[in-house]
Structure formats: C-alpha cells, structure tokens
Design a protein around this motif. Structure first.
Motif, PDB file in Angstrom:
ATOM      1  N   MET A  21       0.849  -1.191   0.000  1.00 50.34           N
ATOM      2  CA  MET A  21       0.000   0.000   0.000  1.00 50.34           C
ATOM      3  C   MET A  21       0.882   1.238   0.000  1.00 50.34           C
ATOM      4  O   MET A  21       1.853   1.307   0.746  1.00 50.34           O
ATOM      5  CB  MET A  21      -0.876   0.026   1.253  1.00 50.34           C
ATOM      6  CG  MET A  21      -1.640  -1.241   1.518  1.00 50.34           C
ATOM      7  SD  MET A  21      -2.856  -1.530   0.257  1.00 50.34           S
ATOM      8  CE  MET A  21      -2.986  -3.322   0.375  1.00 50.34           C
ATOM      9  N   PHE A  22       0.523   2.207  -0.790  1.00 53.05           N
ATOM     10  CA  PHE A  22       1.293   3.439  -0.805  1.00 53.05           C
ATOM     11  C   PHE A  22       0.380   4.592  -1.186  1.00 53.05           C
ATOM     12  O   PHE A  22      -0.734   4.380  -1.675  1.00 53.05           O
ATOM     13  CB  PHE A  22       2.464   3.339  -1.794  1.00 53.05           C
ATOM     14  CG  PHE A  22       2.025   3.120  -3.217  1.00 53.05           C
ATOM     15  CD1 PHE A  22       1.690   1.850  -3.671  1.00 53.05           C
ATOM     16  CD2 PHE A  22       1.932   4.173  -4.102  1.00 53.05           C
ATOM     17  CE1 PHE A  22       1.269   1.642  -4.970  1.00 53.05           C
ATOM     18  CE2 PHE A  22       1.511   3.977  -5.406  1.00 53.05           C
ATOM     19  CZ  PHE A  22       1.184   2.701  -5.840  1.00 53.05           C
ATOM     20  N   LEU A  23       0.828   5.787  -0.896  1.00 49.06           N
ATOM     21  CA  LEU A  23       0.026   6.963  -1.224  1.00 49.06           C
ATOM     22  C   LEU A  23       0.477   7.540  -2.560  1.00 49.06           C
ATOM     23  O   LEU A  23       1.661   7.779  -2.783  1.00 49.06           O
ATOM     24  CB  LEU A  23       0.156   8.010  -0.121  1.00 49.06           C
ATOM     25  CG  LEU A  23      -0.555   7.631   1.183  1.00 49.06           C
ATOM     26  CD1 LEU A  23      -0.139   8.554   2.313  1.00 49.06           C
ATOM     27  CD2 LEU A  23      -2.060   7.643   1.010  1.00 49.06           C
ATOM     28  N   LEU A  29      -4.997   6.238  -2.433  1.00 52.62           N
ATOM     29  CA  LEU A  29      -4.273   5.050  -1.985  1.00 52.62           C
ATOM     30  C   LEU A  29      -3.929   4.167  -3.180  1.00 52.62           C
ATOM     31  O   LEU A  29      -4.820   3.728  -3.914  1.00 52.62           O
ATOM     32  CB  LEU A  29      -5.121   4.262  -0.979  1.00 52.62           C
ATOM     33  CG  LEU A  29      -4.491   2.986  -0.428  1.00 52.62           C
ATOM     34  CD1 LEU A  29      -3.273   3.304   0.445  1.00 52.62           C
ATOM     35  CD2 LEU A  29      -5.517   2.179   0.371  1.00 52.62           C
ATOM     36  N   VAL A  31      -2.351   0.619  -4.640  1.00 56.84           N
ATOM     37  CA  VAL A  31      -2.226  -0.776  -4.211  1.00 56.84           C
ATOM     38  C   VAL A  31      -1.426  -1.529  -5.266  1.00 56.84           C
ATOM     39  O   VAL A  31      -1.817  -1.584  -6.438  1.00 56.84           O
ATOM     40  CB  VAL A  31      -3.612  -1.435  -4.041  1.00 56.84           C
ATOM     41  CG1 VAL A  31      -3.450  -2.867  -3.537  1.00 56.84           C
ATOM     42  CG2 VAL A  31      -4.477  -0.633  -3.079  1.00 56.84           C
ATOM     43  N   ILE A  42      -7.252   3.368  -5.122  1.00 58.99           N
ATOM     44  CA  ILE A  42      -8.508   3.581  -4.390  1.00 58.99           C
ATOM     45  C   ILE A  42      -8.616   5.072  -4.073  1.00 58.99           C
ATOM     46  O   ILE A  42      -7.733   5.643  -3.435  1.00 58.99           O
ATOM     47  CB  ILE A  42      -8.548   2.750  -3.095  1.00 58.99           C
ATOM     48  CG1 ILE A  42      -8.511   1.264  -3.444  1.00 58.99           C
ATOM     49  CG2 ILE A  42      -9.777   3.091  -2.266  1.00 58.99           C
ATOM     50  CD1 ILE A  42      -8.438   0.332  -2.244  1.00 58.99           C
ATOM     51  N   VAL A  43      -9.693   5.664  -4.561  1.00 53.85           N
ATOM     52  CA  VAL A  43      -9.861   7.111  -4.414  1.00 53.85           C
ATOM     53  C   VAL A  43     -10.325   7.439  -2.996  1.00 53.85           C
ATOM     54  O   VAL A  43     -11.285   6.868  -2.489  1.00 53.85           O
ATOM     55  CB  VAL A  43     -10.889   7.645  -5.442  1.00 53.85           C
ATOM     56  CG1 VAL A  43     -11.108   9.144  -5.239  1.00 53.85           C
ATOM     57  CG2 VAL A  43     -10.401   7.358  -6.858  1.00 53.85           C
TER      58      VAL A  43
END
Lengths: 46, 263
Positions: A21-23, A29, A31, A42-43
């Motif tokens: 997981m990272f920003l 987000l 993935v 993922i918004v």
C-alpha cells in the motif's frame, strides 16, 4: 519471494494481504500486488 | 518551571522548528499511512496551515490531524472518523493494526487507543507514557511501544489494547523501529560493537534469532507487520525485494546473503 518492487518509498508504504500500500502523489491510496505486478488506485475523499 | 510547563515549552519550540524547516509554505504533511491489517488500511490526514495552527497542535488546543480514513480492501469502501489526538506528530505518532489506532497523547502522557471505524477511544498508561515512549507497530490487538529512556535502551512494551495489560520486552539490541508480527517482534538495530542486524524475538517463548547481519542490511527496511524485512538491491533495471514472512523465520540465517528465493 522475489519480485520487482517499485520505488514507492519504504517509509510511506505498508504491506498487507500480499499487497503493498502506498500513497499516490494526489493523496489517493495505491495498491501494488507483489505477486502479479498489478496496480490499482482507491480514491480517497478530497 | 514545572514538568508540564517544561514539556509545553519544549513542544512549542519543536513546533516552531518544524514550521521553520518546512519552508513556511503553509503545509506540514498531508496524508500518512498509519498501518494496515485485517484487510484494512488506516490513513491520517494532517494539514497545518498557519503558525498558530502549529502552536495549537503542540499545546494540544486541538488535534492537528483533520481526518482518519479507513479503507476496506475487500470492497474499496472508505470510512472517515475524527482523530482523538495527533497521530501525525513525531511526538505522538500513531500506528494501526487496521482495526485500532494507537498513539501517544501529549496532554495526558497516555497511550490512546481509538477504534479505526467507530472512533471510540480508550486511554492507558495515563501519566506515565512520556516522551520516551513511542508506538511503533500494532498487530491483532497488541501494540508495540518502543522505550527510549536512554541511548542504550533495548526495551519495548507490549500493550494489550483491550485490557491494558502490559509486558516489558528486552529486544536485546538498540532498536529503531521494531515491528510486531504475531508472536514475533522484529527489530532493525545495532549490536555492540556497532553492527547492523535484523533480529527477532518470540515474545511468548523469549527465543531470539539474528535474521541477517550485513552491510547490505543498511539498505533494508521493515515496511509492515507481515514483512520481516525488505532488502533493496540493485538488480538490472529494477529493485529486488526479498520479502520474508513469518514462516521464513525457520530459514537459515544467511538466507539474506544468498540469492533471493522463497523460503
């Protein structure tokens, strides 16, 4: 397990359920599936 | 000057230092992943927009973190809650096992445990969780707290986030950011004489194991409670990650020095 690992920055990433997981730069987000190399976003709320 | 006043003064000084070093551009941090587990990822959003905000953050007039996002990875849904305290500050840094958020509250010197979805809050170790205590990881209802009351400290505390029960651990090395994975605490740190190692401690049995000792360990990092270490090395056009999970702990300790392979 050996995998190609994009440079997300270790301190900003976490690993759960076989996925990293990272920003994203815009705060959403990201993935990264370590097994398949697949990547999705993922918004998050503005 | 009382202890509380001294702490507040120090906090404001640190806050101003952060503001100055941030370039005064009005933003100190944005979003940060606090942790992941049980199919969820917990993210804190912290935006500080003025010097007064920075001061308010550190004297605890209000929590600086604006929102907490908990992402359910099964369906991509996002839950938003208000943070109980500042989980983005280095002085009260938060961690999460996906279900709870654990951080230190400056005002009460306590450990705050907040439900990542419902937002409910519990406090433990009230008055005794000073600057020398910091949360570093959480897994399955347990929080790992690093103790740094001296430069030689090798201690940590395992906190049951439901009952408040504590267990003091001796990790056996000066540690930087220990992680918790089930029965194991895995630490990147230094032995005497200064040698960088990854080592594990089975906190139930007390068993210890050095997982890797190498100069190349310097380029590694632990990135999550499911991963013991990730060794980043130059390999053609990309990076190679050696991802060792709990099961790999039975592998030979020189695994790290060999070609990455599943164990």
């Amino acid at each position: 397990m050996e995998t190609n690992y994009p440079s997300f920055g270790f301190t900003l990433s976490r690993f759960v359920d076989g996925k990293v997981m990272f920003l994203e730069e815009n705060g959403d987000l990201g993935v990264f599936d370590a097994a398949t190399g697949g990547r999705e976003t993922i918004v998050l709320p503005e | 000057m009382s202890s509380r006043s001294a702490q507040t003064f120090a906090s404001v000084a640190i806050a101003m230092a952060i503001l100055l070093t941030s370039g005064c551009d009005g933003t100190v941090g944005q979003r940060l992943i606090l942790g992941a587990g049980e199919g969820r990822v917990v993210i804190v959003e912290a935006t500080v927009s003025s010097p007064l905000d920075v001061i308010a953050v550190y004297v605890q007039l209000r929590p600086p973190a604006k929102r907490i996002f908990t992402v359910d990875l099964t369906d991509g849904s996002v839950t938003t809650i208000q943070p109980a305290t500042d989980y983005s500050s280095p002085l009260s840094f938060g961690v999460s096992d996906g279900r709870r958020i654990i951080g230190r509250e400056l005002l009460t010197n306590s450990i705050v445990v907040q439900d990542a979805v419902a937002g409910d809050v519990k406090r433990f170790m009230e008055g005794s969780a000073g600057y020398h205590i910091s949360a570093t990881d959480a897994d399955m209802g347990l929080a790992l707290l690093r103790v740094s009351d001296s430069p030689e400290s090798t201690s940590a505390i395992l906190l049951d986030t439901q009952s408040g029960q504590q267990r003091v651990l001796d990790l056996g090395l000066v540690n930087y950011f220990p992680v918790l994975s089930g029965d194991y605490v895995v630490t990147f740190g230094t032995l005497r004489p200064a040698t960088f190692v990854f080592a594990s401690l089975n906190w139930r049995t007390g068993g210890r194991r050095i997982l890797a000792t190498s100069e190349s360990v310097r380029k590694s990092a632990v990135i999550g409670s499911e991963v013991f270490w990730v060794a980043e090395a130059s390999a053609g056009q990309g990076n190679v990650a050696l991802i060792a999970r709990a099961a790999s702990i039975t592998c030979p300790q020189d695994l790290f020095l060999q070609s990455p392979r599943d164990c």
